[in-house]
Design a protein around this motif. Structure first.
Motif, PDB file in Angstrom:
ATOM      1  N   GLU A 182      -6.480   1.829  -0.037  1.00  0.00           N
ATOM      2  CA  GLU A 182      -6.570   0.564  -0.430  1.00  0.00           C
ATOM      3  C   GLU A 182      -5.521  -0.045  -1.247  1.00  0.00           C
ATOM      4  N   ALA A 183      -5.187   0.612  -2.210  1.00  0.00           N
ATOM      5  CA  ALA A 183      -4.045   0.269  -3.189  1.00  0.00           C
ATOM      6  C   ALA A 183      -3.033  -0.058  -2.440  1.00  0.00           C
ATOM      7  N   ALA A 184      -2.653   0.950  -1.522  1.00  0.00           N
ATOM      8  CA  ALA A 184      -1.391   0.512  -0.697  1.00  0.00           C
ATOM      9  C   ALA A 184      -1.344  -0.754   0.035  1.00  0.00           C
ATOM     10  N   ALA A 185      -2.643  -0.714   0.847  1.00  0.00           N
ATOM     11  CA  ALA A 185      -2.849  -1.903   1.723  1.00  0.00           C
ATOM     12  C   ALA A 185      -2.575  -3.186   0.867  1.00  0.00           C
ATOM     13  N   GLY A 234      -0.705  -4.403   5.845  1.00  0.00           N
ATOM     14  CA  GLY A 234      -1.720  -3.822   4.995  1.00  0.00           C
ATOM     15  C   GLY A 234      -3.149  -3.663   5.676  1.00  0.00           C
ATOM     16  N   ALA A 235      -3.564  -4.918   6.587  1.00  0.00           N
ATOM     17  CA  ALA A 235      -4.613  -4.680   7.147  1.00  0.00           C
ATOM     18  C   ALA A 235      -4.565  -3.692   8.197  1.00  0.00           C
ATOM     19  N   ARG A 236      -3.685  -3.266   8.769  1.00  0.00           N
ATOM     20  CA  ARG A 236      -3.472  -2.422   9.829  1.00  0.00           C
ATOM     21  C   ARG A 236      -3.745  -0.789   9.337  1.00  0.00           C
ATOM     22  N   LEU A 237      -3.183  -0.859   8.133  1.00  0.00           N
ATOM     23  CA  LEU A 237      -3.233   0.452   7.389  1.00  0.00           C
ATOM     24  C   LEU A 237      -4.671   0.617   7.009  1.00  0.00           C
ATOM     25  N   ALA A 243       4.450   4.145  -1.203  1.00  0.00           N
ATOM     26  CA  ALA A 243       3.345   4.269  -1.450  1.00  0.00           C
ATOM     27  C   ALA A 243       2.328   4.120  -0.172  1.00  0.00           C
ATOM     28  N   ALA A 244       2.714   3.171   0.743  1.00  0.00           N
ATOM     29  CA  ALA A 244       2.019   2.865   1.956  1.00  0.00           C
ATOM     30  C   ALA A 244       2.545   3.982   2.962  1.00  0.00           C
ATOM     31  N   GLY A 245       3.748   4.525   2.828  1.00  0.00           N
ATOM     32  CA  GLY A 245       4.233   5.468   3.963  1.00  0.00           C
ATOM     33  C   GLY A 245       3.322   6.852   3.793  1.00  0.00           C
TER      34      GLY A 245
END
Length: 688
Positions: free
Chosen positions: A545-548, A560-563, A526-528
């Protein structure tokens, strides 16, 4: 002093308050004086000097003379020696006299008395204790002394390998069999962190036609290879040993072989379902370690971590320092890190360090894994403290495996701090460290970190063949999700940094495939996807936001914060930008510039300045955000690096710098740098 000398002279003896430089000359004089009527005193003092004690048996020759009336009785001899100041009331010969007697006495005579002393101890069934060490260091070769020192070394081997090494060396001086003690001496050396000595001993042992204690010797060889960062060579040693001789070392063979990608070899030596040969705590701990590693290769490896934690707890209970390719605590910590539970990894390592698991030689690795856990949780100061503990945990330099992990940690910390100069320096150290090791399953986290850093620094060519080896290793093991998922995630991040969709695709596919069985893979997948939408400026704030936040929940708040921060810098709607910046702030609070403990909130590109006219009331002409950007500019950071540090886009950073240049009236970049320094110096003086 004069009165004392007269008293001694009256008894025909020299004074004993002597300078060490006088001893050789005085020894001859004392020997000359201890003749005739004093010869019996001399015999008594020499016997006591070599270890006989009062009351107790005396040398047979002296005892015969006393019993036969040839010399004065024992009490009279003791009284004469005491009154002469040569013997203390507790029966100890004073130091200078003892040295003089042992200096002038023929070596054959001294050794004959020492052997007689050993016989007296043996006759009464009394252990020699520390006397055995003194006799060996004094040059006495006696199989009984050697046997007792060997036995003492065996007792100390698993609890205090440093002491055991000393005892075995003294046993050799006393005539112990060099080949017969080789495996134990090597185990003591490796337990004490002395890899070079262990290697020399083991090489001598394993080239013999029929080496004694060969299983122990191979355990030591495998442990040395593992610490040197060449785990596959340890697997070769177990293959040479074979299943018929592996015995209780089979679980260690499994750890070694699986770590180097040889599943078939591991299964040929170790059966996870088979009970240990003996139901001892140590045997069960080793068996569980092998079983846990085997379980970690499963498609659903949820049982592996608790098995390894149980093994670690049991080994903690034994307090044994064994030659291991890796401790169960370190393996459990690696599994916890690979499954998104860095806090658990930290607590397992802390417990193992407190219990002394694996001895002093294992401490640096356990501290480094604590550091990795802290770094992953965005606690960089804690990570540095743990690195410092690792560097001083042993009196030897870090072994190549630990040096490599330490270098990768420095790279990771510098990358997270956004310190480009430090990152470049750390990268060079890491590049040198990687030249000394090979890729194995238990080093994938450092390799993943270096893969990302290489992409960041445009140095991917320097690690490409190592990454190929890592992918081949995972392929040999069947691409096990537990071990493969974090490595694929690192590859995704590296591909995003390199803006390389072709390199991204296979790793993204692997994460999506593993998501059905791995929660961490689902989070990374999900983050990718979220990162791809951010870079393509097709942001879905809720998905980002969900991924982070999911990254934060698996122990990766900085990622997560960087994303979220990058998405905020690219958001088209102000409400989306504010929402994502709030998410980034929650995951990665920044320290206050004023040091008041409040979080520094990343501002948006359209946020109003602090002062009513767009300037700061302190008169510097810069807003708080502009000061923040100015400091980063003076550190030499690029637009992109500034954006990554404070969660704004590179273009927003460029706008801030252009606005500062206009506001300060700077004509060029050099002039801007000068004016920024003056503005910030003015603020610092006001604070003082």
């Amino acid at each position: 002093m004069a009165g004392n000398e007269v008293h001694l002279a009256d008894h025909g003896f020299l004074p004993v308050e002597l300078n060490h430089s006088q001893l050789p000359h005085v020894a001859e004089q004392m020997a000359g004086q201890l003749k005739g009527a004093n010869a019996a005193v001399r015999e008594l003092l020499l016997a006591l000097s070599v270890g006989f004690a009062l009351p107790g048996p005396l040398p047979a020759d002296l005892q015969r003379k006393i019993d036969g009336g040839d010399v004065e009785g024992l009490d009279a001899l003791v009284e004469r020696a005491e009154s002469a100041g040569l013997l203390t009331p507790d029966g100890t010969v004073v130091g200078p006299a003892q040295h003089a007697l042992l200096t002038v006495a023929p070596t054959t005579r001294v050794h004959a008395l020492q052997r007689e002393l050993v016989s007296a101890y043996a006759e009464h069934g009394q252990p020699l204790g520390d006397l055995a060490r003194e006799l060996a260091r004094g040059g006495l070769a006696d199989p009984r002394v050697a046997a007792e020192l060997e036995h003492a070394g065996d007792k100390a081997l698993e609890q205090d390998p440093g002491l055991a090494a000393q005892l075995y060396d003294e046993a050799l001086l006393a005539g112990a069999d060099e080949l017969g003690t080789a495996a134990r001496r090597a185990q003591a050396a490796v337990g004490n962190g002395d890899l070079d000595t262990a290697t020399r001993i083991i090489d001598t042992l394993l080239v013999c036609a029929d080496p004694p204690d060969v299983r122990r010797g191979v355990d030591v060889a495998a442990a040395v290879w593992a610490q040197r960062g060449m785990l596959a060579r340890g697997g070769d040693a177990y293959s040479w040993l074979g299943a018929s001789r592996a015995g209780t070392s089979a679980p260690l063979a499994a750890v070694t072989m699986i770590g180097s990608g040889n599943v078939r070899g591991a299964k040929s030596l170790f059966r996870a379902e088979a009970p240990p040969a003996a139901p001892t705590l140590l045997a069960v701990a080793l068996a569980e370690t092998g079983k846990g590693i085997m379980e970690s290769l499963a498609v659903e490896p949820h049982r592996a971590l608790p098995v390894l934690i149980h093994a670690s707890d049991m080994l903690n209970g034994t307090g044994a320092a064994l030659p291991l390719p890796d401790t169960p605590a370190a393996l459990a910590a690696l599994l916890a890190l690979h499954t998104g539970e860095p806090h658990l990894a930290e607590t397992v390592c802390m417990s193992a360090v407190a219990a002394g698991q694996g001895g002093n030689a294992a401490k640096p690795r356990l501290f480094l894994l604590q550091a990795w856990s802290a770094m992953q949780q965005d606690r960089l100061e804690d990570a540095r403290l743990a690195i410092n503990e690792a560097s001083k945990a042993n009196h030897w330099p870090l072994v190549p495996r630990d040096e490599f992990m330490c270098a990768a940690l420095e790279v990771g910390i510098a990358r997270r701090n956004g310190e480009i100069a430090q990152l470049v320096m750390a990268w060079e150290r890491a590049h040198e460290a990687m030249l000394h090791i090979s890729v194995d399953l238990y080093s994938l986290l450092p390799w993943g970190e270096l893969m990302i850093a290489a992409a960041r620094l445009r140095e991917t060519h320097r690690v490409a063949h190592y990454l190929d080896e890592a992918n081949q290793l995972l392929g040999h093991l069947g691409d096990p999700p537990l071990w493969a998922v974090p490595f694929h995630w690192a590859a995704v991040q590296a591909a995003l940094l390199s803006d390389s969709p072709a390199e991204l695709a296979p790793h993204a596919t692997a994460l999506a495939r593993a998501a059905a069985h791995s929660h961490l893979a689902a989070v990374f997948a999900a983050a990718g996807k979220a990162w791809v939408t951010v870079l393509a400026r097709k942001i879905r704030p809720a998905d980002v936001e969900a991924a982070a936040r999911a990254l934060g929940r698996v122990g990766m708040p900085w990622e997560g914060a960087r994303l979220a921060g990058h998405a905020a810098a690219r958001a088209e709607e102000r409400k989306d930008m504010v929402r994502l910046l709030s998410c980034a702030r929650d995951l990665h609070p920044q320290p206050s510039e004023a040091g008041n403990g409040k979080s520094r909130v990343p501002e948006s590109r359209d946020a109003p300045a602090v002062g009513t006219n767009g300037t700061n009331p302190d008169g510097s002409g810069l807003s708080d955000r502009e000061k923040e950007v100015a400091r980063l500019v003076l550190e030499g950071k690029t637009y992109r690096e500034i954006g990554e540090a404070i969660y704004i886009s590179p273009r927003t950073a460029e706008h801030h710098i252009a606005r500062m240049r206009r506001r300060l009236g700077a004509e060029n970049r050099s002039d801007l740098m000068t004016r920024l320094r003056l503005a910030l110096d003015s603020e610092d003086r006001q604070k003082e």
